[in-house]
Motif scaffolding. Sequence first.
Motif, mmCIF file in Angstrom:
data_model
loop_
_atom_site.group_PDB
_atom_site.id
_atom_site.type_symbol
_atom_site.label_atom_id
_atom_site.label_comp_id
_atom_site.label_asym_id
_atom_site.label_seq_id
_atom_site.Cartn_x
_atom_site.Cartn_y
_atom_site.Cartn_z
ATOM 1 N N THR A 105 10.277 5.522 -2.236
ATOM 2 C CA THR A 105 9.911 4.330 -3.021
ATOM 3 C C THR A 105 10.975 3.244 -2.828
ATOM 4 N N GLU A 106 12.232 3.664 -2.669
ATOM 5 C CA GLU A 106 13.316 2.677 -2.478
ATOM 6 C C GLU A 106 13.111 1.937 -1.149
ATOM 7 N N GLN A 107 12.798 2.711 -0.091
ATOM 8 C CA GLN A 107 12.597 2.073 1.221
ATOM 9 C C GLN A 107 11.400 1.121 1.175
ATOM 10 N N ALA A 108 10.327 1.553 0.519
ATOM 11 C CA ALA A 108 9.126 0.716 0.448
ATOM 12 C C ALA A 108 9.424 -0.553 -0.348
ATOM 13 N N GLN A 109 10.005 -0.388 -1.533
ATOM 14 C CA GLN A 109 10.284 -1.559 -2.377
ATOM 15 C C GLN A 109 11.232 -2.525 -1.654
ATOM 16 N N GLU A 110 12.256 -1.973 -1.017
ATOM 17 C CA GLU A 110 13.248 -2.808 -0.323
ATOM 18 C C GLU A 110 12.570 -3.676 0.747
ATOM 19 N N MET A 111 11.714 -3.048 1.552
ATOM 20 C CA MET A 111 11.053 -3.804 2.621
ATOM 21 C C MET A 111 10.027 -4.789 2.063
ATOM 22 N N HIS A 112 9.283 -4.371 1.051
ATOM 23 C CA HIS A 112 8.279 -5.275 0.477
ATOM 24 C C HIS A 112 8.948 -6.494 -0.166
ATOM 25 N N GLN A 113 10.070 -6.245 -0.818
ATOM 26 C CA GLN A 113 10.815 -7.350 -1.439
ATOM 27 C C GLN A 113 11.336 -8.295 -0.352
ATOM 28 N N TYR A 114 11.805 -7.683 0.738
ATOM 29 C CA TYR A 114 12.295 -8.498 1.853
ATOM 30 C C TYR A 114 11.161 -9.362 2.426
ATOM 31 N N LEU A 115 9.985 -8.725 2.655
ATOM 32 C CA LEU A 115 8.844 -9.464 3.204
ATOM 33 C C LEU A 115 8.460 -10.620 2.278
ATOM 34 N N ARG A 116 8.461 -10.333 0.987
ATOM 35 C CA ARG A 116 8.100 -11.406 0.047
ATOM 36 C C ARG A 116 9.140 -12.521 0.078
ATOM 37 N N SER A 117 10.405 -12.145 0.270
ATOM 38 C CA SER A 117 11.441 -13.184 0.315
ATOM 39 C C SER A 117 11.304 -14.038 1.578
ATOM 40 N N VAL A 118 10.908 -13.403 2.674
ATOM 41 C CA VAL A 118 10.714 -14.147 3.926
ATOM 42 C C VAL A 118 9.529 -15.109 3.755
ATOM 43 N N ALA A 135 4.308 -16.938 -2.169
ATOM 44 C CA ALA A 135 4.749 -15.575 -1.822
ATOM 45 C C ALA A 135 4.342 -14.579 -2.905
ATOM 46 N N ASN A 136 4.367 -15.034 -4.146
ATOM 47 C CA ASN A 136 3.997 -14.138 -5.249
ATOM 48 C C ASN A 136 2.505 -13.886 -5.357
ATOM 49 N N GLU A 137 1.726 -14.676 -4.652
ATOM 50 C CA GLU A 137 0.267 -14.505 -4.677
ATOM 51 C C GLU A 137 -0.227 -13.598 -3.554
ATOM 52 N N ILE A 138 0.643 -13.284 -2.593
ATOM 53 C CA ILE A 138 0.198 -12.515 -1.419
ATOM 54 C C ILE A 138 0.328 -11.014 -1.674
ATOM 55 N N PRO A 148 7.462 -2.682 -7.824
ATOM 56 C CA PRO A 148 7.007 -4.022 -8.215
ATOM 57 C C PRO A 148 6.421 -4.861 -7.081
ATOM 58 N N ASP A 149 6.906 -4.668 -5.864
ATOM 59 C CA ASP A 149 6.395 -5.493 -4.759
ATOM 60 C C ASP A 149 5.364 -4.773 -3.891
ATOM 61 N N VAL A 150 4.965 -3.587 -4.292
ATOM 62 C CA VAL A 150 3.922 -2.854 -3.545
ATOM 63 C C VAL A 150 2.602 -3.058 -4.278
ATOM 64 N N ASP A 151 1.645 -3.649 -3.572
ATOM 65 C CA ASP A 151 0.369 -4.017 -4.204
ATOM 66 C C ASP A 151 -0.768 -3.124 -3.728
ATOM 67 N N GLY A 152 -0.494 -1.838 -3.611
ATOM 68 C CA GLY A 152 -1.532 -0.905 -3.166
ATOM 69 C C GLY A 152 -1.238 -0.387 -1.776
ATOM 70 N N GLY A 153 -2.233 0.215 -1.135
ATOM 71 C CA GLY A 153 -1.955 0.862 0.140
ATOM 72 C C GLY A 153 -3.058 0.716 1.172
ATOM 73 N N LEU A 154 -2.644 0.838 2.425
ATOM 74 C CA LEU A 154 -3.581 0.979 3.545
ATOM 75 C C LEU A 154 -3.490 2.456 3.916
ATOM 76 N N VAL A 155 -4.624 3.141 3.818
ATOM 77 C CA VAL A 155 -4.613 4.601 3.841
ATOM 78 C C VAL A 155 -5.456 5.139 4.987
ATOM 79 N N GLY A 156 -4.849 5.953 5.830
ATOM 80 C CA GLY A 156 -5.583 6.563 6.936
ATOM 81 C C GLY A 156 -6.151 7.911 6.533
ATOM 82 N N GLY A 157 -5.437 8.981 6.871
ATOM 83 C CA GLY A 157 -5.909 10.353 6.675
ATOM 84 C C GLY A 157 -6.533 10.629 5.319
ATOM 85 N N ALA A 158 -5.863 10.233 4.252
ATOM 86 C CA ALA A 158 -6.360 10.563 2.902
ATOM 87 C C ALA A 158 -7.608 9.776 2.529
#
Length: 253
Positions: free
Chosen positions: A182-195, A205-208, A228-238
């Motif tokens: 969750t830390e890795q996901a949040q860190e990257m999502h926060q980074y993407l939103r900051s970019v 950025a807050n609407e995407i 907080p910055d993860v808005d759901g998932g793109l899911v393959g196998g499951a």
Amino acid sequence: MRKQIAAANWKMNLNFQQADKLINEIMGADIKIKENQLTIFAVPYPYLSMSKGVVGDVQNYKVAAQNCYQKISGAYTGEVSVEMLHSMGIYYCIIGHSERREYFNESNATLAEKINLCLANEITPIFCCGEPLSVREAGKQDEYVGVQLKESLFHLSAEQIKNIIVAYEPIWAIGTGKTATTEQAQEMHQYLRSVLAVQYGNDIANEISILYGGSVKAGNAKEIFSCPDVDGGLVGGASLVAHDFIEIIKALK
Ligand code: PEP
């Protein structure tokens, strides 16, 4: 308020009868989807019509293509254009999945062309980005993913970028059973939103919606989606197992 999204990516799986059964089971389930939530089924081209028929006009359920071609029309045997998708009432399309980048050599520049065509045809791109393991191990993931966004998306206007869904999918987590923490996901999502914020401002950025992809399962979806910055998932196998995908939809914030 940005949408919380469960997007199924069936890839090249299931025969017609299996696909029909799966989507009927999910659509028939008792899921109380909220106003701010969305479920998307990205199905193989031959199943678009059937899937659209099953989903119908049910609020907050949509059907997507997994790809489209980067030209308007013409002599491109075997390819599918955005106009074809639009004319069938398909308004979502995955763009730049890592499997397309790797096996079909899709470059950031080609993906920018696809994005432009989608937007010109009222199709919302689900734009995938994410780093391979070697880049993660070198600690260069921010830089790598930042370039993917810059080269495929940052030519868009502020009005256009609002119509993009971003999916962060670390390649080392796709189909491997290895989920980002969750830390890795949040860190990257926060980074993407900051970019996105640097380029387009905080409000946009807050609407995407930024989805996480990579071994999301019924058992870990709630934890990942709680970031907080993860808005759901793109899911393959499951997403190929009705019960599992239903639980993933129910795990949305
Ligand atoms: C994907 O293909 O987008 C994906 C995330 O696959 P999986 O959930 O199987 O890792």
